[in-house]
Design a protein around this motif. Structure first.
Motif, PDB file in Angstrom:
ATOM      1  N   PHE A   1      44.178  14.844  45.948  1.00 54.57           N
ATOM      2  CA  PHE A   1      43.698  13.941  46.997  1.00 54.57           C
ATOM      3  C   PHE A   1      44.064  12.528  46.593  1.00 54.57           C
ATOM      4  CE2 PHE A   1      40.910  17.594  46.775  1.00 54.57           C
ATOM      5  CZ  PHE A   1      40.765  17.984  48.089  1.00 54.57           C
ATOM      6  N   GLY A   2      44.700  11.769  47.485  1.00 55.79           N
ATOM      7  CA  GLY A   2      45.066  10.389  47.194  1.00 55.79           C
ATOM      8  C   GLY A   2      46.438  10.294  46.557  1.00 55.79           C
ATOM      9  N   SER A   3      46.740   9.098  46.056  1.00 60.86           N
ATOM     10  CA  SER A   3      48.055   8.861  45.445  1.00 60.86           C
ATOM     11  C   SER A   3      47.890   8.222  44.070  1.00 60.86           C
ATOM     12  CB  SER A   3      48.899   7.951  46.340  1.00 60.86           C
ATOM     13  OG  SER A   3      48.306   6.685  46.420  1.00 60.86           O
ATOM     14  N   ALA A   4      48.903   8.360  43.252  1.00 62.70           N
ATOM     15  CA  ALA A   4      48.852   7.825  41.888  1.00 62.70           C
ATOM     16  C   ALA A   4      48.748   6.307  41.876  1.00 62.70           C
ATOM     17  CB  ALA A   4      50.082   8.273  41.109  1.00 62.70           C
ATOM     18  N   SER A   5      49.211   5.639  42.930  1.00 62.17           N
ATOM     19  CA  SER A   5      49.152   4.179  42.965  1.00 62.17           C
ATOM     20  C   SER A   5      47.772   3.664  43.363  1.00 62.17           C
ATOM     21  CB  SER A   5      50.201   3.639  43.933  1.00 62.17           C
ATOM     22  OG  SER A   5      49.931   4.108  45.240  1.00 62.17           O
TER      23      SER A   5
END
Length: 166
Positions: free
Chosen positions: A133-137
């Motif tokens: 869920f979400g992004s690494a940034s």
């Protein structure tokens, strides 16, 4: 001993220097930042075994030394911390993707193949092998079977020794 190589565009960087003995990976030449612009031209990844074996000030000294050797001008920018909770024997509910409330636009579920029957056309997929869920940034939550991941990267012995101390 450092190993040099190219990395996939997914990492955001073009090259890597990796030292498994020390537990550091240096990612260099950001695809998204021009060389003459101030930005994240280098990313340093620190392995769990390096974190476990060294105090924070020693790790910071190593990272500063690597950055000064690789860059003309070094300025610390930010730190992405990946926190993990190791839960043994937990099975995520089948409707986890629907039930988990979050603001993340990116939501991925990766299910591994559990069984394949060659006598027919049936394939049974494992449930809940990996969720992202979400992004690494930004803010990110990853749920996965650490045992499978440790086995796939040949670090199962290391992680089993860590788990025994807990």
């Amino acid at each position: 001993q450092w190993h040099a190589g190219r990395v996939s565009r997914d990492s955001g960087y073009q090259y890597k220097l990796q030292n498994n003995d020390l537990g550091f990976v240096l990612l260099l030449k950001n695809f998204n930042v021009k060389a003459d612009v101030i930005g994240a031209h280098m990313k340093i990844e620190v392995s769990p075994h390096a974190i476990q074996s060294s105090p924070p000030d020693v790790l910071q000294e190593w990272m500063d030394r690597f950055a000064k050797a690789a860059l003309e001008c070094m300025e610390a920018n930010q730190c992405a911390v990946h926190l993990a909770l190791d839960v043994q024997g937990w099975q995520p509910p089948k409707d986890l993707m629907d039930r988990l409330l979050c603001r993340a636009r990116t939501r991925r579920s990766i299910t591994g193949i559990n069984e394949v029957f060659y006598d027919g056309e049936a394939v049974s997929y494992g449930n809940g092998q990996s969720f992202l869920f979400g992004s690494a940034s930004g803010m990110q939550l990853a749920i996965y079977d650490k045992t499978l991941q440790a086995y796939s990267i040949d670090k199962l012995d290391y992680w089993q020794s860590v788990w025994k101390t807990m």
